[in-house]
Design an enzyme around this catalytic site. Structure first.
Site, PDB file in Angstrom:
ATOM      1  N   GLY A 225     -53.272  -4.699   6.952  1.00  0.00           N
ATOM      2  CA  GLY A 225     -53.353  -6.090   6.480  1.00  0.00           C
ATOM      3  C   GLY A 225     -52.034  -6.834   6.615  1.00  0.00           C
ATOM      4  N   HIS A 251     -63.043 -16.613   5.311  1.00  0.00           N
ATOM      5  CA  HIS A 251     -63.046 -15.177   5.008  1.00  0.00           C
ATOM      6  C   HIS A 251     -64.509 -14.787   4.791  1.00  0.00           C
ATOM      7  CE1 HIS A 251     -61.185 -11.814   2.262  1.00  0.00           C
ATOM      8  NE2 HIS A 251     -61.350 -11.393   3.486  1.00  0.00           N
ATOM      9  N   CYS A 275     -65.411  -7.023  -2.857  1.00  0.00           N
ATOM     10  CA  CYS A 275     -66.456  -7.596  -3.720  1.00  0.00           C
ATOM     11  C   CYS A 275     -67.817  -7.558  -3.048  1.00  0.00           C
ATOM     12  CB  CYS A 275     -66.100  -9.019  -4.111  1.00  0.00           C
ATOM     13  SG  CYS A 275     -64.675  -9.092  -5.193  1.00  0.00           S
ATOM     14  N   THR A 278     -68.452  -6.354   2.991  1.00  0.00           N
ATOM     15  CA  THR A 278     -68.874  -5.425   4.047  1.00  0.00           C
ATOM     16  C   THR A 278     -70.238  -4.815   3.717  1.00  0.00           C
ATOM     17  OG1 THR A 278     -66.607  -4.970   4.675  1.00  0.00           O
ATOM     18  CG2 THR A 278     -68.245  -3.338   5.327  1.00  0.00           C
ATOM     19  N   ALA A 389     -58.018   3.057   0.975  1.00  0.00           N
ATOM     20  CA  ALA A 389     -58.133   3.825   2.232  1.00  0.00           C
ATOM     21  C   ALA A 389     -59.223   3.195   3.090  1.00  0.00           C
ATOM     22  CB  ALA A 389     -58.488   5.279   1.924  1.00  0.00           C
TER      23      ALA A 389
HETATM   24  C1  SPV Z   1     -59.010  -7.731   2.898  1.00  0.00           C
HETATM   25  O1  SPV Z   1     -58.254  -7.226   2.060  1.00  0.00           O
HETATM   26  O2  SPV Z   1     -59.606  -8.802   2.701  1.00  0.00           O
HETATM   27  C2  SPV Z   1     -59.264  -7.044   4.159  1.00  0.00           C
HETATM   28  C3  SPV Z   1     -58.346  -5.996   4.570  1.00  0.00           C
HETATM   29  O3  SPV Z   1     -60.149  -7.404   4.876  1.00  0.00           O
HETATM   30  S1  SPV Z   1     -56.811  -6.635   4.995  1.00  0.00           S
HETATM   31  O4  SPV Z   1     -56.646  -6.423   6.402  1.00  0.00           O
HETATM   32  O5  SPV Z   1     -55.836  -5.903   4.223  1.00  0.00           O
HETATM   33  O6  SPV Z   1     -56.782  -8.044   4.680  1.00  0.00           O
HETATM   34 MN    MN Z   2     -60.886  -9.392   4.245  1.00  0.00          MN
END
Ligand code: SPV
Ligand code: MN
Length: 629
Positions: A225, A251, A275, A278, A389
């Site tokens: 991230g 998002h 939340c 996915t 993870a």
């Molecule tokens: C999120 O935290 O919203 C993610 C993973 O999709 S990251 O790549 O860490 O943002």
């Molecule tokens: Mn995300």
């Protein structure tokens, strides 16, 4: 005459690598790569032209350099990030701005010149003894109005390999677009690495984003991230660009929900990290286009969207064969590239918390050799796998991916926008807004969530998170809300807007729903969009009728949804909703100086509707008390 970027590259690069860069007719690319080489001073440079042998070189390099460890299944590897490098670093992620500019209280900024000075110091010679990798990708499908070509420079083969699984290859797109390409640029330096190839200088971790210059700098970190340029770093650049051009970067997941008679309805959904975004995208009976980031554009009065990405960087905790059969299968199928990060490894196999099978008594994890009860350097108990993870894989491996829709340069026609946070006591499981403005203000801009492990810091605190985009905004929040409102005004057929809450609990703190129930909310949304079911009008939105849910629960899940389930889940909780309005109004009044006036008016109208209902029907109003329309 001053050397051009290409001259510098010719001097510094091996001929074979130089030839690949020279094949791209874009002086900006050459300048940028030359500047970064002169600053970071790598031992050598590898340019990836997306040929199978170049891609394979990077995959192998990640293993040879110890950034990834091969697992038993062919193609699968594990990667570890450092103990203090397990999530997005909100504190040290800043937008570079001209002197005296503020983007509002919730957006972290730094003076552009100060940032460049600091970066010049931190990055000076930081790639000495290392190889710099130069890669080309495309955000969104290629050959599309949505496409954004991206140049990624990194000294991490893990980052370059991850991007290969997550994004569309872009070398040919750069060649095609030539000097006209309006590119995004990313430079990442891992900095000093430990024996385990994790970043040592996390105290100097910086992620600095220069929107007008379309450039992001990421230093002394490896967590995806913070480092994978095309993910959350590009999102800030894209929000900035979208605001100027009148489209949206969100998002959001993208999915096709099946309706009666073989109908498929495209839905986009915004949920803060962890939340249910996915798991919603992955509902096994439906089809998936994306699970994290979407671009939305108006065309012919409707909204079309694409998945910016082509892969998934998903949370692995809780993935089990019963709830997540499709992901589970891919995680156990050899023969394709797949990266596990920050899981527990034993005898070449990955393990994680709540995978539904027993964990080994010890193994290798992000602290090293893990044993139960061990504590980390900060005195906290170390869990077998980290709560954040993840697994990294290409979407085409998942059998519910609609590959044709994913690669369609036109995007998919979006009929519903869904907003959902982690909310234990206020929102009902699903409700439809009265229209675009009401939805953007009371659902999207009023989104809140209880914090999770996706970012560093305390978990379980309720946070204001408009559109689930608060961490990624690069324009002031008020302007961003305003641009969402404006976007809807241009639409002849705007998507319907819904609020969902998978996390509602009873007074004893027990969840009122099971994980799988969310499919029913999606099916109801699908029917509503087509006008196939009626709804009850409450002060906060339109909610399902008992009979429709009863039928859907029976048909879709084979479950008996009782009148008392309906009552418990859909009772309007007036005091909690009023308190929420107070919190949201306070957040906008205190931290968002440029909030649109309409926002306060629409929230005030909602408050008045709630007060009127309370006066007649009390604090907790049974759903049957609201009229059907
Ligand atoms: C999120 O935290 O919203 C993610 C993973 O999709 S990251 O790549 O860490 O943002
Ligand atoms: Mn995300």
């Amino acid at each position: 005459m001053r050397d051009t970027g290409l001259d510098v590259l010719q001097r510094l690069l091996a001929p074979e690598q130089f030839a690949k860069l020279a094949a791209i007719d874009n002086p900006e690319v050459h300048e940028f790569v030359a500047q970064q080489i002169q600053l970071c001073r790598p031992e050598r440079v590898f340019v990836c032209d997306d040929s199978p042998s170049d891609v394979e070189y990077i995959r192998k390099a990640a293993i040879e350099r110890g950034e990834e460890i091969p697992l038993s299944l062919d193609g699968h590897t594990a990667h570890f990030d450092g103990y203090y490098d397990q999530g997005r670093d909100k504190k040290n992620t800043r937008l570079m701005v001209p002197p005296g500019t503020s983007l509002g209280g919730d957006i972290n900024t730094i003076d552009q010149q100060e940032a460049l000075r600091e970066l010049a110091g931190l990055m000076d010679g930081l790639m000495q003894g290392r190889e710099m990798i130069v890669r080309f990708f495309c955000l969104g499908p290629t050959h599309s109005v949505f496409s954004i070509p991206c140049l990624q420079i990194t000294d991490s083969a893990y980052v370059a390999h991850s991007e290969d699984l997550l994004y569309r290859k872009g070398f040919q797109e750069f060649r095609r677009q030539g000097p006209d390409a309006r590119i995004f640029r990313f430079i990442h330096c891992s900095g000093v690495l430990s024996e385990r190839k994790t970043c040592v200088n996390v105290k100097d971790r910086r992620v600095y984003i220069d929107c007008p210059d379309r450039t992001v700098y990421s230093v002394n970190t490896q967590y995806g991230g913070n480092t994978i340029g095309l993910k959350k770093l590009a999102m800030r650049l894209a929000i900035f660009r979208a605001e100027q051009e009148g489209w949206l970067t969100e998002h959001m997941l993208l999915m096709g929900v099946r309706g009666p008679g073989g109908r498929k309805t495209w839905v986009a959904g915004a949920y803060p990290s962890m939340c249910g975004k996915t798991s919603t995208a992955m509902i096994p009976s439906e089809t998936m286009v994306g699970d994290d980031i979407a671009y939305l554009r108006e065309r012919d009065g409707s909204v079309y969207a694409v998945n910016v990405e082509a892969g998934m960087f998903g949370i692995i905790q809780g993935i089990n064969s019963g709830d997540d059969p499709i992901i589970w299968d891919v995680l156990h199928t050899p023969g394709h590239s797949l990266i596990f990060s920050n899981v527990l490894i034993k005898d070449g196999k990955p393990y994680w918390i709540d995978m539904g099978t027993p964990l080994p008594p010890d193994g290798l994890n992000h602290v090293g050799h893990w044993t139960p009860g061990m504590v980390g350097p900060d005195g906290k108990r170390v869990t077998p796998s980290h709560a954040n993870a993840r697994f990294t894989l290409p979407l085409r491996e998942l059998k519910n991916t609609d590959v044709e829709a994913l690669e369609n340069p036109e995007g998919v026609l979006v009929r519903a926008l869904v907003y959902g946070g982690r909310d234990s006591d206020t929102w009902v499981p699903v409700q439809q807004a009265f229209g675009w403005e009401h939805g953007i203000i009371t659902k999207a801009a009023s989104l809140e969530s209880e914090t999770t492990a996706a970012t560093l810091g305390q978990e379980g605190v309720r946070e204001f998170n408009p559109m689930s985009n608060i961490d990624f905004l690069s324009v002031p929040i008020g302007r961003y809300v305003g641009m969402n409102l404006e976007f809807g005004k241009t639409l002849a057929t705007p998507p319907s807007i819904f609020g969902v809450n998978y996390f509602i609990r009873d007074r004893q703190g027990r969840f009122l729903n099971q994980r799988t129930d969310k499919v029913v909310w999606l099916k109801w949304i699908e029917l509503r969009v087509h006008g196939d079911v009626k709804a009850r009008r409450t002060p906060t939105g339109l909610i399902p009728l008992y009979e429709d849910l009863k039928r859907l629960f029976a048909d879709v899940l084979g479950k008996n949804f009782t009148p008392s389930d309906y009552e418990a889940q859909f009772t309007l909780r007036v005091p909690e909703n009023l308190t929420k309005i107070d919190r949201i109004v306070k957040a906008y009044r205190e931290t968002v100086p440029d909030a649109p006036a309409r926002l306060f008016e629409v929230l005030e109208e909602e408050r008045q509707r709630l007060l009127a209902a309370q006066a007649h029907l009390g604090d907790y109003i049974s759903p049957d008390r609201f009229g059907v329309e």
